[in-house]
Design a protein around this motif. Sequence first.
Motif, mmCIF file in Angstrom:
data_model
loop_
_atom_site.group_PDB
_atom_site.id
_atom_site.type_symbol
_atom_site.label_atom_id
_atom_site.label_comp_id
_atom_site.label_asym_id
_atom_site.label_seq_id
_atom_site.Cartn_x
_atom_site.Cartn_y
_atom_site.Cartn_z
ATOM 1 N N PRO A 52 -43.649 -25.422 -25.558
ATOM 2 C CA PRO A 52 -43.446 -26.623 -26.371
ATOM 3 C C PRO A 52 -43.076 -27.847 -25.554
ATOM 4 C CG PRO A 52 -41.606 -25.108 -26.623
ATOM 5 C CD PRO A 52 -42.646 -24.383 -25.838
ATOM 6 N N ASP A 53 -42.663 -27.641 -24.311
ATOM 7 C CA ASP A 53 -42.274 -28.749 -23.433
ATOM 8 C C ASP A 53 -43.273 -28.870 -22.292
ATOM 9 O OD1 ASP A 53 -41.135 -30.665 -21.848
ATOM 10 O OD2 ASP A 53 -39.262 -29.578 -21.497
ATOM 11 N N PRO A 84 -45.552 -28.865 -30.376
ATOM 12 C CA PRO A 84 -44.828 -29.964 -29.711
ATOM 13 C C PRO A 84 -45.438 -30.367 -28.372
ATOM 14 C CG PRO A 84 -43.298 -28.289 -30.519
ATOM 15 C CD PRO A 84 -44.678 -27.701 -30.585
ATOM 16 N N LEU A 87 -47.321 -33.651 -28.921
ATOM 17 C CA LEU A 87 -46.660 -34.682 -29.720
ATOM 18 C C LEU A 87 -45.904 -35.655 -28.821
ATOM 19 C CD1 LEU A 87 -45.023 -32.627 -32.627
ATOM 20 C CD2 LEU A 87 -47.212 -33.834 -32.665
ATOM 21 N N ARG A 91 -37.470 -35.872 -26.582
ATOM 22 C CA ARG A 91 -37.202 -34.457 -26.318
ATOM 23 C C ARG A 91 -35.762 -34.178 -25.909
ATOM 24 N NH1 ARG A 91 -42.151 -31.716 -26.193
ATOM 25 N NH2 ARG A 91 -43.916 -33.160 -26.265
ATOM 26 N N ILE A 95 -36.349 -32.148 -32.795
ATOM 27 C CA ILE A 95 -37.399 -32.900 -33.477
ATOM 28 C C ILE A 95 -37.059 -33.080 -34.960
ATOM 29 C CG2 ILE A 95 -38.798 -30.891 -34.146
ATOM 30 C CD1 ILE A 95 -41.287 -32.511 -33.264
ATOM 31 N N VAL A 100 -43.102 -34.642 -36.363
ATOM 32 C CA VAL A 100 -44.114 -33.589 -36.257
ATOM 33 C C VAL A 100 -45.523 -34.151 -36.412
ATOM 34 C CG1 VAL A 100 -44.954 -31.492 -37.398
ATOM 35 C CG2 VAL A 100 -42.519 -31.761 -36.929
ATOM 36 N N GLU A 143 -36.853 -25.495 -34.644
ATOM 37 C CA GLU A 143 -37.722 -25.878 -35.755
ATOM 38 C C GLU A 143 -36.913 -26.565 -36.858
ATOM 39 O OE1 GLU A 143 -40.922 -25.918 -36.053
ATOM 40 O OE2 GLU A 143 -41.169 -25.078 -34.045
#
Length: 382
Positions: A52-53, A84, A87, A91, A95, A100, A143
Motif C-alpha cells: 500500500p506504500d 493505496p 492514490l 501518508r 486515510i 480513497v 482501513e
Amino acid sequence: MQRRTFIQNTGLLTAALSTAGTELLAVSPSQNAGKNKLPKWKGFNMLDFFSPDPANSRPASQENYFKWMQDWGFDFVRIPMAYPAYLKFDRSRNITPDEVYQIDQQAVDRIDALVAMAHKHNLHVSLNLHRAPGYCVNSGFHEPYNLWTDQAALDAFCFHWNMWAKRYKNVSSKKISFDLLNEPSVRADMNDQHARHSTVPGEVYRKVALAASEAIWKENKNHLIIADGNDTGSSVIPAIADLNIAQSCRGYNPGIISHYKAPWANKDPDHLPEPKWPGQVGDKYLSRAMLETFYQPWIELVNKGVGVHCGECGCWNKTPHDVFLAWFNDVLDILSSNGIGFALWEFVGSFGILDSGRTDVAYEDWYGHKLDRKLLNLMLKA
C-alpha cells in the motif's frame, strides 16, 4: 469522474448478466461437462504494486522477466494491487473515506506500463485488488471502514473497479481479466492480522461481487471477471455460481507446508512441527488424499460449468525443498489433470523460481539471478 456522479450512475439492470462476460465464458454447463471454461493458464503473480506504500514497493519488474516467461511457455500473470498504491493522500496519517477516491494518475500509468509489458510477450493479465477499500487479508494499512458492512466502502470498491474497467474497455478478455478481491473472509477486526476470521455470508458475498461486476460490465459487457474463493480463497462460492463469474482457488493447503514459519500466517512461527510430505505432522497425517478431498468441490464447480483458476500457489522458503516439491507435485497434478491452471505467488522472491533465498537448493545461475530449475521444471510439466 467525481464520486457522487459515479455513485449516481452505477445502477445497472441485473438482466444484463445473461450476456455479460461472454467472450471467454460462453459455454453452457451441459456443453462443458468436465471441461474448464477458463483457459489452463500457467504463470506468476507480479508484486510491483502489492504494497500500500509505494516507498516500500518491490523493485520494478524487468521486461526480461516477461520474455523469460514467454520463452519457457507460460501465458499468465496476475497483478495483485493495493489500492493505496495508486492514490494521492497524506501518508503520515490514516486515510479518510474521501481520500480513497483520489487517484494518482502517474501511479496508474506505471501499472499500465506493467500490463503493456506483459501483453507484449503474449501473457494474459489478471488485475486483482489485493487490498480493496475496506478489506485486505493482510494488515499493515489502516482501513477506514468495512467492505462487508459499510455502503461507503462498497461504493468505493465499485468506483475503483469501474475505473480499471474503463481503462481497459477496448481490451479483449483473452488479454485481460478482473479478479475482484483477494482472499475474502470476515475478520473480527479489519486492522488486526490475527483477529478471528469467519466465512463471508453467501448473500453478502453475492451483493459485493455483483455490485463490482456491474460496475465493470457497465464499460464492456464482455469483460472477464474472477472472484476469489471464500474463507481466504479456500472455499467455492455457491451463492454466485449462477452468475457469469469465474472463481479462483488457492494452492496453499495445508498451511503447515506452504507457510511453514511464516510470521504473517502463524502466531508462534518458531514452534511448529517439522513439515513432511507425506507424513505425520502434529495431529494430522498429510497426504495426497487430503488434497483430493480439498480440491473436490472445485473440480465439481468446473464440471458444473463455472470457470476455475488457481490464482495463487506455492511455498515460502523455510519449508525443506524436497518436501515442498513433493507436495507441490501433487497439488499441480490434481489441478492440471482437471484442466485448472495456476499462478505461483511470485516470480522473483521467497516464493519464486528466482532468488528465493532457500538454503537447500542447488541454484542455476540465470543472467545474474539464482534459478530454482527443479521448481521451474515441475511447473512446466503441469
